[in-house]
Each structure stands twice: as C-alpha cells, then as structure tokens.
Design a protein around this motif. Structure first.
Motif, PDB file in Angstrom:
ATOM      1  N   GLU A   1       0.873  -1.161   0.000  1.00 21.83           N
ATOM      2  CA  GLU A   1       0.000   0.000   0.000  1.00 21.83           C
ATOM      3  C   GLU A   1       0.918   1.221   0.000  1.00 21.83           C
ATOM      4  O   GLU A   1       2.122   1.077   0.235  1.00 21.83           O
ATOM      5  CB  GLU A   1      -0.902  -0.015   1.238  1.00 21.83           C
ATOM      6  CG  GLU A   1      -0.118  -0.095   2.544  1.00 21.83           C
ATOM      7  CD  GLU A   1      -0.994  -0.370   3.745  1.00 21.83           C
ATOM      8  OE1 GLU A   1      -1.678   0.586   4.162  1.00 21.83           O
ATOM      9  OE2 GLU A   1      -0.993  -1.513   4.236  1.00 21.83           O
ATOM     10  N   PRO A   2       0.402   2.382  -0.282  1.00 25.45           N
ATOM     11  CA  PRO A   2       1.291   3.558  -0.297  1.00 25.45           C
ATOM     12  C   PRO A   2       2.080   3.684   0.996  1.00 25.45           C
ATOM     13  O   PRO A   2       1.510   3.757   2.097  1.00 25.45           O
ATOM     14  CB  PRO A   2       0.314   4.720  -0.482  1.00 25.45           C
ATOM     15  CG  PRO A   2      -0.823   4.123  -1.257  1.00 25.45           C
ATOM     16  CD  PRO A   2      -0.967   2.728  -0.711  1.00 25.45           C
ATOM     17  N   GLY A   3       3.411   3.650   0.864  1.00 26.30           N
ATOM     18  CA  GLY A   3       4.283   3.846   2.003  1.00 26.30           C
ATOM     19  C   GLY A   3       4.540   2.629   2.857  1.00 26.30           C
ATOM     20  O   GLY A   3       5.312   2.690   3.820  1.00 26.30           O
ATOM     21  N   ARG A   4       3.937   1.475   2.520  1.00 23.43           N
ATOM     22  CA  ARG A   4       4.037   0.315   3.419  1.00 23.43           C
ATOM     23  C   ARG A   4       4.010  -0.986   2.628  1.00 23.43           C
ATOM     24  O   ARG A   4       3.209  -1.151   1.700  1.00 23.43           O
ATOM     25  CB  ARG A   4       2.908   0.353   4.447  1.00 23.43           C
ATOM     26  CG  ARG A   4       3.099  -0.613   5.613  1.00 23.43           C
ATOM     27  CD  ARG A   4       2.094  -0.273   6.703  1.00 23.43           C
ATOM     28  NE  ARG A   4       2.137  -1.205   7.818  1.00 23.43           N
ATOM     29  CZ  ARG A   4       3.001  -1.119   8.826  1.00 23.43           C
ATOM     30  NH1 ARG A   4       3.883  -0.140   8.849  1.00 23.43           N
ATOM     31  NH2 ARG A   4       2.968  -1.996   9.822  1.00 23.43           N
ATOM     32  N   LEU A   5       4.879  -1.908   3.044  1.00 22.19           N
ATOM     33  CA  LEU A   5       4.997  -3.215   2.389  1.00 22.19           C
ATOM     34  C   LEU A   5       4.965  -4.296   3.451  1.00 22.19           C
ATOM     35  O   LEU A   5       5.628  -4.181   4.493  1.00 22.19           O
ATOM     36  CB  LEU A   5       6.304  -3.271   1.593  1.00 22.19           C
ATOM     37  CG  LEU A   5       6.710  -4.534   0.863  1.00 22.19           C
ATOM     38  CD1 LEU A   5       7.600  -4.187  -0.345  1.00 22.19           C
ATOM     39  CD2 LEU A   5       7.498  -5.496   1.787  1.00 22.19           C
ATOM     40  N   HIS A   6       4.208  -5.381   3.187  1.00 21.52           N
ATOM     41  CA  HIS A   6       4.086  -6.500   4.119  1.00 21.52           C
ATOM     42  C   HIS A   6       4.649  -7.752   3.452  1.00 21.52           C
ATOM     43  O   HIS A   6       4.235  -8.116   2.350  1.00 21.52           O
ATOM     44  CB  HIS A   6       2.627  -6.719   4.515  1.00 21.52           C
ATOM     45  CG  HIS A   6       1.971  -5.497   5.074  1.00 21.52           C
ATOM     46  ND1 HIS A   6       2.152  -5.075   6.374  1.00 21.52           N
ATOM     47  CD2 HIS A   6       1.147  -4.580   4.488  1.00 21.52           C
ATOM     48  CE1 HIS A   6       1.460  -3.958   6.578  1.00 21.52           C
ATOM     49  NE2 HIS A   6       0.839  -3.639   5.444  1.00 21.52           N
ATOM     50  N   SER A   7       5.604  -8.386   4.124  1.00 27.34           N
ATOM     51  CA  SER A   7       6.279  -9.542   3.538  1.00 27.34           C
ATOM     52  C   SER A   7       6.510 -10.618   4.576  1.00 27.34           C
ATOM     53  O   SER A   7       6.266 -10.413   5.774  1.00 27.34           O
ATOM     54  CB  SER A   7       7.634  -9.114   2.956  1.00 27.34           C
ATOM     55  OG  SER A   7       8.591  -8.942   3.998  1.00 27.34           O
ATOM     56  N   THR A   8       6.997 -11.768   4.133  1.00 27.30           N
ATOM     57  CA  THR A   8       7.340 -12.839   5.065  1.00 27.30           C
ATOM     58  C   THR A   8       8.570 -12.493   5.897  1.00 27.30           C
ATOM     59  O   THR A   8       8.897 -13.209   6.838  1.00 27.30           O
ATOM     60  CB  THR A   8       7.586 -14.151   4.298  1.00 27.30           C
ATOM     61  OG1 THR A   8       8.545 -13.925   3.255  1.00 27.30           O
ATOM     62  CG2 THR A   8       6.301 -14.666   3.677  1.00 27.30           C
ATOM     63  N   ALA A   9       9.261 -11.401   5.552  1.00 23.02           N
ATOM     64  CA  ALA A   9      10.391 -10.919   6.361  1.00 23.02           C
ATOM     65  C   ALA A   9       9.975  -9.791   7.293  1.00 23.02           C
ATOM     66  O   ALA A   9      10.821  -9.202   7.976  1.00 23.02           O
ATOM     67  CB  ALA A   9      11.525 -10.451   5.457  1.00 23.02           C
ATOM     68  N   GLY A  10       8.675  -9.459   7.311  1.00 19.89           N
ATOM     69  CA  GLY A  10       8.190  -8.392   8.169  1.00 19.89           C
ATOM     70  C   GLY A  10       7.567  -7.259   7.379  1.00 19.89           C
ATOM     71  O   GLY A  10       7.395  -7.344   6.161  1.00 19.89           O
ATOM     72  N   SER A  11       7.212  -6.196   8.053  1.00 22.47           N
ATOM     73  CA  SER A  11       6.611  -5.024   7.431  1.00 22.47           C
ATOM     74  C   SER A  11       7.658  -3.922   7.323  1.00 22.47           C
ATOM     75  O   SER A  11       8.503  -3.756   8.209  1.00 22.47           O
ATOM     76  CB  SER A  11       5.416  -4.534   8.252  1.00 22.47           C
ATOM     77  OG  SER A  11       4.390  -5.507   8.275  1.00 22.47           O
ATOM     78  N   PHE A  12       7.549  -3.145   6.236  1.00 21.23           N
ATOM     79  CA  PHE A  12       8.544  -2.109   5.950  1.00 21.23           C
ATOM     80  C   PHE A  12       7.820  -0.846   5.503  1.00 21.23           C
ATOM     81  O   PHE A  12       6.830  -0.917   4.765  1.00 21.23           O
ATOM     82  CB  PHE A  12       9.499  -2.560   4.839  1.00 21.23           C
ATOM     83  CG  PHE A  12      10.328  -3.760   5.199  1.00 21.23           C
ATOM     84  CD1 PHE A  12      11.669  -3.621   5.516  1.00 21.23           C
ATOM     85  CD2 PHE A  12       9.775  -5.036   5.207  1.00 21.23           C
ATOM     86  CE1 PHE A  12      12.444  -4.731   5.839  1.00 21.23           C
ATOM     87  CE2 PHE A  12      10.537  -6.153   5.522  1.00 21.23           C
ATOM     88  CZ  PHE A  12      11.878  -5.994   5.843  1.00 21.23           C
ATOM     89  N   ASN A  13       8.352   0.303   5.896  1.00 21.03           N
ATOM     90  CA  ASN A  13       7.850   1.593   5.446  1.00 21.03           C
ATOM     91  C   ASN A  13       8.874   2.241   4.522  1.00 21.03           C
ATOM     92  O   ASN A  13      10.085   2.051   4.681  1.00 21.03           O
ATOM     93  CB  ASN A  13       7.599   2.538   6.629  1.00 21.03           C
ATOM     94  CG  ASN A  13       6.365   2.140   7.421  1.00 21.03           C
ATOM     95  OD1 ASN A  13       5.567   1.335   6.959  1.00 21.03           O
ATOM     96  ND2 ASN A  13       6.226   2.699   8.614  1.00 21.03           N
ATOM     97  N   ALA A  14       8.402   3.023   3.567  1.00 21.07           N
ATOM     98  CA  ALA A  14       9.309   3.767   2.689  1.00 21.07           C
ATOM     99  C   ALA A  14       8.541   4.861   1.982  1.00 21.07           C
ATOM    100  O   ALA A  14       7.312   4.776   1.806  1.00 21.07           O
ATOM    101  CB  ALA A  14       9.955   2.847   1.663  1.00 21.07           C
TER     102      ALA A  14
END
Length: 377
Positions: free
Chosen positions: A177-190
């Motif tokens: 989603e805008p500004g946020r990514l959810h993965s099997t390695a965790g969640s990340f903001n950018a």
C-alpha cells in the motif's frame, strides 16, 4: 517491528537491480525483495546480449545507448565480464543482404548507428574464414555481451557491498500500500515502493496490471559445445532476426525477407524462431530461441523446435554442436508498448517490460524512472 527505508523494490531481476542502483547511488536507503533464493527469471535465462543495433529509432534506441554506458560502469564497479566488441548479424540470402545494405545506407546514417557491413575479403577474413559461407555480416559495434548467470549475482554483490543495498531473498511480498509493504520478512515503510515483478501479473496490484492485458512469452533455449574451437568473442544473429528487431523490421526491404521465410521455412515463423548465439566465458554457446505466447507458459518443450534451432546454429557456425543443457526462457510480453510504468498511488509504482530486451534497455529505464519518482525531472 516496522523497518524504515527510502525506497523498497520488489524483484531482483535486471529491472529491480537497476532501480536499486539508480536509487542507492543517490544516497537513498534501499531494500530489495525477491521471492526466490536467487534470481531465476528472465534476467538469468537470457543470452546476455545488450543490443543497441537492433533497437528502433526513438526512445528504445536512446535507452539502449544510455544503458550501454551503465553496463560499462558496472563492469568496472562490480567486476562484470563484459564483451564490448559488438555483434555480427549474418545474411545468407540476397534479400537479407539487401535489407542490411538499405539499413546501412539509410537508417544507420540518419540515426547514428555505429555499424559496418562486411563482404568479400573482410568477411572471408572473419574468424579465419569460419563464416565465409555467408553473403554479408553486419558488425554492430555498440552491442555488448555478458554471461547473465554470473553478471546478475555479481551486480547483487556490488549493490550490497558498495552501496549498502539490503536484500531479502526467499521472501514473498504479500501486500503493498502507499508507504508500506508486508512480507514474510516483516513489514517495511518507505517513501517510495517500486514493483518490478517481471511476468508475475497476479501477486501484487493484479487489477491495475490486468488493464494492460499483458502476456507471457516462453522460449526454448540451449547451451551447446561447438565441435570446432571457434574462440567466439562476439554475439551472433542472423538475417532471420531482421524481421523481429525494430531497427530493421519496418524497412521496405524487410517484406522480401519475411516473404522468403514464409515461402521456404514457414515453421520458423509459426514458432517465432530467429537464431541468436552467445558465447559463454567457458567456450560454450547459448543458442535459441523460439517464441510462444499466452497467459501462462506451457511447461512442455517441443523437441522439433530444438532440432530446428540446432540445424540453424550449425548452418550459421559452419560446424556441429553438442547440446549440454536445455531450458525455458520466459518474459513478460505484448503489453500496450515495449514497457509500462504504472502509478497506482502516490509513492507506489510498477515497472514492467513487455519485450525481451530488458538487458538492453533496463538500466537506463530504471535511471529515468527513479529520477521521475524522485521528481528530479
């Protein structure tokens, strides 16, 4: 725990890595996600040909020329083995020779292609006369060649080591989603997320990608050992390639070449076969390819297609070859143009190739896209 970055990139193929380079060299904190343990898609299954000569005048030619410079930088920075002595495109028939003549006298002059047409003594002297059975050879001086299976890992090592890019391999990105990514390695903001998902049109942003109506191209490819020690140092193409590459395909003289193929070898047209040969650093040759299109690549190869390609290769090389490996190439294809950039939301974008020339134009495509998303231009 959410981890913060300046840019997140999904996909560690040539487009994803090129975006990572363009961002990291600007000082951005970049993280790349790849679902497999190491890249296994189009970027390592190809010929390693970074062609300038075959690109049509306009944006694709400009991107290929700019990408050539970036590959040169990477060769020095990352220690890539890069051959910069060009390619040879061989003409076997009068129609093919006339097409190359017309290209050299017209389009090549008008648009500054660096080429030379070899005939007579110049052709007979090429590789000690190994290719004297051809009528002519177009030397594309700006074309480059590398061994993708080694170049892509070397580029990853350079990005990690020298530019501080972080990689998460064997990691599935479940949602963005805008500004946020959810993965099997965790969640990340950018601030920026760029999806370079190759021919995977369904995992992320499927609805937006579906509007492009893209397809997948499957190719049969071979690695072979020539029975004559050619010491080949150039990428090779044939006159069959002239009806596939935009630099030649729309010239009036190309119609006669296409008619010749349909008249004498319709099976080549039906299976999208046009011969390419690339030397590996180990004296072997990558040979291909065929083109079959659809929504999913069939897992089944056709032996007859391989036989036709081997026959063409042996005719071109003037020697027998022994196949040591077979595989399927695959890439995204047949979208609304050669590539697409989507902007579903602020800070979220998608970069997709719709042709098989990602190695030729991908580095500069990414450079321009990163400049755009960072509002430099």
């Amino acid at each position: 725990m959410t981890q913060h970055n300046d840019m997140l990139i999904v996909g560690a193929g040539i487009l994803g890595l090129s975006h990572a380079y363009a961002a990291a060299k600007r000082g951005l904190k970049v993280t790349v996600f790849e679902r497999s343990e190491t890249p296994v898609g189009a970027s390592v299954r190809n010929f390693g040909q970074a062609l300038v000569t075959g690109q049509p005048p306009g944006p694709m030619l400009e991107l290929a020329r700019a990408s050539r410079g970036i590959w040169g930088d990477w060769a020095q920075l990352a220690g890539l083995q890069l051959k910069r002595n060009g390619s040879y495109l061989f003409a076997r028939t009068e129609a093919q020779e006339q097409l190359l003549e017309a290209f050299c006298e017209g389009r090549a002059v008008e648009h500054g292609y660096r080429v030379d047409l070899l005939r007579g003594a110049a052709l007979r002297d090429l590789y000690g006369g190994q290719f004297r059975h051809h009528r002519a050879a177009l030397h594309g001086m700006d074309d480059q060649q590398l061994y993708s299976r080694e170049a892509i890992p070397a580029l990853i090592d350079f990005l990690r080591r020298d530019l501080g890019v972080k990689f998460h391999f064997s990691t599935l990105v479940r949602d963005i989603e805008p500004g946020r990514l959810h993965s099997t390695a965790g969640s990340f903001n950018a601030e920026q997320i760029i999806v370079c998902s190759g021919h995977d049109y369904q995992t992320l942003l499927a609805e937006q990608i579906a509007e492009l109506d893209p397809q997948i191209c499957r190719l049969q490819m071979l690695r072979a050992r020539p029975q004559t020690n050619l010491n080949l140092q150039h990428a090779l193409l044939t006159g069959l390639s002239c009806v596939h590459y935009g630099a030649f395909a729309d010239l009036p003289e190309a119609a006669a070449v296409q008619a010749e193929i349909l008249r004498h070898a319709p099976h080549l047209h039906e299976n999208g076969i046009h011969l390419l040969i690339s030397p590996t650093p180990y004296g072997e040759l990558i040979i291909g390819d065929s083109h079959h299109y659809g929504s999913d690549p069939s897992p089944f190869n056709v032996e007859q297609v391989d036989d036709w390609m081997i026959e063409l290769a042996e005719q071109t090389l003037g020697c027998k070859v022994q196949v040591v490996e077979r595989w399927q190439g695959v890439y995204g294809s047949r979208g609304p143009g050669p590539f697409s950039f989507l902007r579903p939301a602020e800070g979220l974008s998608v970069a997709l190739m719709h042709t098989g020339v990602g190695m030729s134009v991908g580095p500069a495509m990414a450079e321009r896209n990163v400049a755009t998303v960072l509002e430099e231009i």
